[in-house]
Scaffold this motif. Structure first.
Motif, PDB file in Angstrom:
ATOM      1  N   THR A 216      44.091  39.441  39.089  1.00 16.78           N
ATOM      2  CA  THR A 216      43.773  38.082  39.507  1.00 16.78           C
ATOM      3  C   THR A 216      44.140  37.007  38.493  1.00 16.78           C
ATOM      4  O   THR A 216      44.262  35.851  38.855  1.00 16.78           O
ATOM      5  CB  THR A 216      42.280  37.964  39.824  1.00 16.78           C
ATOM      6  OG1 THR A 216      41.537  38.396  38.682  1.00 16.78           O
ATOM      7  CG2 THR A 216      41.917  38.801  41.028  1.00 16.78           C
ATOM      8  N   ASN A 217      44.293  37.362  37.201  1.00 14.37           N
ATOM      9  CA  ASN A 217      44.647  36.339  36.216  1.00 14.37           C
ATOM     10  C   ASN A 217      45.497  36.927  35.096  1.00 14.37           C
ATOM     11  O   ASN A 217      45.687  38.144  35.013  1.00 14.37           O
ATOM     12  CB  ASN A 217      43.400  35.646  35.647  1.00 14.37           C
ATOM     13  CG  ASN A 217      42.427  36.624  35.032  1.00 14.37           C
ATOM     14  OD1 ASN A 217      42.804  37.701  34.620  1.00 14.37           O
ATOM     15  ND2 ASN A 217      41.166  36.226  34.982  1.00 14.37           N
ATOM     16  N   GLN A 218      45.977  36.052  34.217  1.00 14.93           N
ATOM     17  CA  GLN A 218      46.899  36.439  33.146  1.00 14.93           C
ATOM     18  C   GLN A 218      46.212  37.324  32.100  1.00 14.93           C
ATOM     19  O   GLN A 218      46.804  38.293  31.617  1.00 14.93           O
ATOM     20  CB  GLN A 218      47.464  35.173  32.470  1.00 14.93           C
ATOM     21  CG  GLN A 218      48.508  35.425  31.423  1.00 14.93           C
ATOM     22  CD  GLN A 218      49.838  35.854  32.020  1.00 14.93           C
ATOM     23  OE1 GLN A 218      50.120  35.581  33.171  1.00 14.93           O
ATOM     24  NE2 GLN A 218      50.625  36.534  31.222  1.00 14.93           N
ATOM     25  N   ALA A 219      44.970  37.026  31.757  1.00 12.28           N
ATOM     26  CA  ALA A 219      44.249  37.815  30.758  1.00 12.28           C
ATOM     27  C   ALA A 219      44.028  39.250  31.253  1.00 12.28           C
ATOM     28  O   ALA A 219      44.193  40.214  30.497  1.00 12.28           O
ATOM     29  CB  ALA A 219      42.911  37.152  30.430  1.00 12.28           C
ATOM     30  N   ARG A 220      43.664  39.365  32.509  1.00 10.19           N
ATOM     31  CA  ARG A 220      43.457  40.700  33.085  1.00 10.19           C
ATOM     32  C   ARG A 220      44.775  41.470  33.150  1.00 10.19           C
ATOM     33  O   ARG A 220      44.793  42.685  32.986  1.00 10.19           O
ATOM     34  CB  ARG A 220      42.834  40.561  34.476  1.00 10.19           C
ATOM     35  CG  ARG A 220      42.508  41.863  35.135  1.00 10.19           C
ATOM     36  CD  ARG A 220      41.402  42.607  34.419  1.00 10.19           C
ATOM     37  NE  ARG A 220      41.111  43.829  35.150  1.00 10.19           N
ATOM     38  CZ  ARG A 220      40.699  44.952  34.597  1.00 10.19           C
ATOM     39  NH1 ARG A 220      40.492  45.013  33.305  1.00 10.19           N
ATOM     40  NH2 ARG A 220      40.476  46.009  35.327  1.00 10.19           N
TER      41      ARG A 220
ATOM     42  N   ASP B 230      42.537  32.140  46.211  1.00  7.95           N
ATOM     43  CA  ASP B 230      41.068  32.077  46.237  1.00  7.95           C
ATOM     44  C   ASP B 230      40.420  33.412  46.613  1.00  7.95           C
ATOM     45  O   ASP B 230      39.471  33.840  45.993  1.00  7.95           O
ATOM     46  CB  ASP B 230      40.608  30.992  47.210  1.00  7.95           C
ATOM     47  CG  ASP B 230      40.978  29.599  46.703  1.00  7.95           C
ATOM     48  OD1 ASP B 230      41.083  29.446  45.473  1.00  7.95           O
ATOM     49  OD2 ASP B 230      41.144  28.695  47.539  1.00  7.95           O
ATOM     50  N   GLY B 231      40.906  34.081  47.640  1.00  8.77           N
ATOM     51  CA  GLY B 231      40.312  35.342  48.101  1.00  8.77           C
ATOM     52  C   GLY B 231      41.025  36.559  47.545  1.00  8.77           C
ATOM     53  O   GLY B 231      41.033  37.609  48.175  1.00  8.77           O
ATOM     54  N   ALA B 232      41.609  36.441  46.363  1.00  8.41           N
ATOM     55  CA  ALA B 232      42.381  37.541  45.790  1.00  8.41           C
ATOM     56  C   ALA B 232      41.462  38.684  45.365  1.00  8.41           C
ATOM     57  O   ALA B 232      40.379  38.478  44.844  1.00  8.41           O
ATOM     58  CB  ALA B 232      43.183  37.050  44.599  1.00  8.41           C
ATOM     59  N   VAL B 233      41.943  39.895  45.614  1.00  4.32           N
ATOM     60  CA  VAL B 233      41.202  41.089  45.237  1.00  4.32           C
ATOM     61  C   VAL B 233      42.081  41.902  44.284  1.00  4.32           C
ATOM     62  O   VAL B 233      43.271  42.072  44.516  1.00  4.32           O
ATOM     63  CB  VAL B 233      40.851  41.934  46.483  1.00  4.32           C
ATOM     64  CG1 VAL B 233      40.136  43.205  46.090  1.00  4.32           C
ATOM     65  CG2 VAL B 233      40.008  41.120  47.443  1.00  4.32           C
ATOM     66  N   GLU B 234      41.480  42.406  43.223  1.00  4.65           N
ATOM     67  CA  GLU B 234      42.214  43.202  42.250  1.00  4.65           C
ATOM     68  C   GLU B 234      42.455  44.596  42.805  1.00  4.65           C
ATOM     69  O   GLU B 234      41.550  45.209  43.363  1.00  4.65           O
ATOM     70  CB  GLU B 234      41.402  43.275  40.963  1.00  4.65           C
ATOM     71  CG  GLU B 234      42.162  43.802  39.792  1.00  4.65           C
ATOM     72  CD  GLU B 234      41.386  43.634  38.507  1.00  4.65           C
ATOM     73  OE1 GLU B 234      41.646  42.638  37.816  1.00  4.65           O
ATOM     74  OE2 GLU B 234      40.539  44.485  38.232  1.00  4.65           O
ATOM     75  N   SER B 235      43.667  45.086  42.655  1.00  2.00           N
ATOM     76  CA  SER B 235      44.028  46.401  43.192  1.00  2.00           C
ATOM     77  C   SER B 235      44.599  47.261  42.072  1.00  2.00           C
ATOM     78  O   SER B 235      45.798  47.245  41.818  1.00  2.00           O
ATOM     79  CB  SER B 235      45.055  46.230  44.312  1.00  2.00           C
ATOM     80  OG  SER B 235      45.545  47.482  44.700  1.00  2.00           O
ATOM     81  N   ILE B 236      43.718  48.017  41.394  1.00  7.06           N
ATOM     82  CA  ILE B 236      44.160  48.922  40.337  1.00  7.06           C
ATOM     83  C   ILE B 236      43.599  50.330  40.565  1.00  7.06           C
ATOM     84  O   ILE B 236      43.394  51.095  39.639  1.00  7.06           O
ATOM     85  CB  ILE B 236      43.762  48.405  38.945  1.00  7.06           C
ATOM     86  CG1 ILE B 236      42.263  48.245  38.822  1.00  7.06           C
ATOM     87  CG2 ILE B 236      44.477  47.129  38.598  1.00  7.06           C
ATOM     88  CD1 ILE B 236      41.791  48.044  37.405  1.00  7.06           C
ATOM     89  N   THR B 237      43.370  50.697  41.823  1.00  4.98           N
ATOM     90  CA  THR B 237      42.772  51.997  42.127  1.00  4.98           C
ATOM     91  C   THR B 237      43.688  53.152  41.738  1.00  4.98           C
ATOM     92  O   THR B 237      43.205  54.208  41.336  1.00  4.98           O
ATOM     93  CB  THR B 237      42.433  52.105  43.620  1.00  4.98           C
ATOM     94  OG1 THR B 237      43.610  51.839  44.383  1.00  4.98           O
ATOM     95  CG2 THR B 237      41.353  51.125  44.001  1.00  4.98           C
TER      96      THR B 237
END
Length: 113
Positions: free
Chosen positions: A42-46, A69-76
């Motif tokens: 979702t962001n540059q730091a992540r 706005d409704g972004a979901v992180e996908s690192i499964t």
């Protein structure tokens, strides 16, 4: 006359290596150079944190940023590879006539066997 009385052997050549499905012998190892992981953050730091995790695990990944706005992180895929359990190694038990591992001085077959 039918040919089954005169034919020695199989009438139809039997196929011994029949494979079903799509790419049954494909060795598509996730996280390799050929098949990199597709990760979304979702962001540059992540993104920098996830790239550090990928580098530590010696994997390859394409990390993209989705900052809506409704972004979901996908690192499964990454978490599944990092939390993968290793093979269980069992110590070899002593032979029947060797001394027992508990230290009693008896043979294994008379003590703990």
């Amino acid at each position: 006359m039918s040919d089954k009385f005169f034919f020695k052997g199989r009438q139809d050549a039997r196929v011994s290596n029949i494979e079903y499905g799509y790419e049954t012998k494909a060795s598509s190892k996730a996280g390799s150079k050929k098949y990199p992981l597709a990760l979304t953050v979702t962001n540059q730091a992540r993104q920098q944190e996830v790239e550090a995790l990928v580098a530590d695990a010696q994997l390859h990944a394409v990390v993209s940023i989705n900052d809506s706005d409704g972004a979901v992180e996908s690192i499964t895929e990454l978490t599944a590879l990092l939390n993968k359990k290793s093979a269980v190694k069992v110590d070899k038990l002593p032979a029947r006539n060797e001394p027992c591992v508990c230290g009693s001085g008896k043979k294994f077959k008379k003590c703990c066997g």
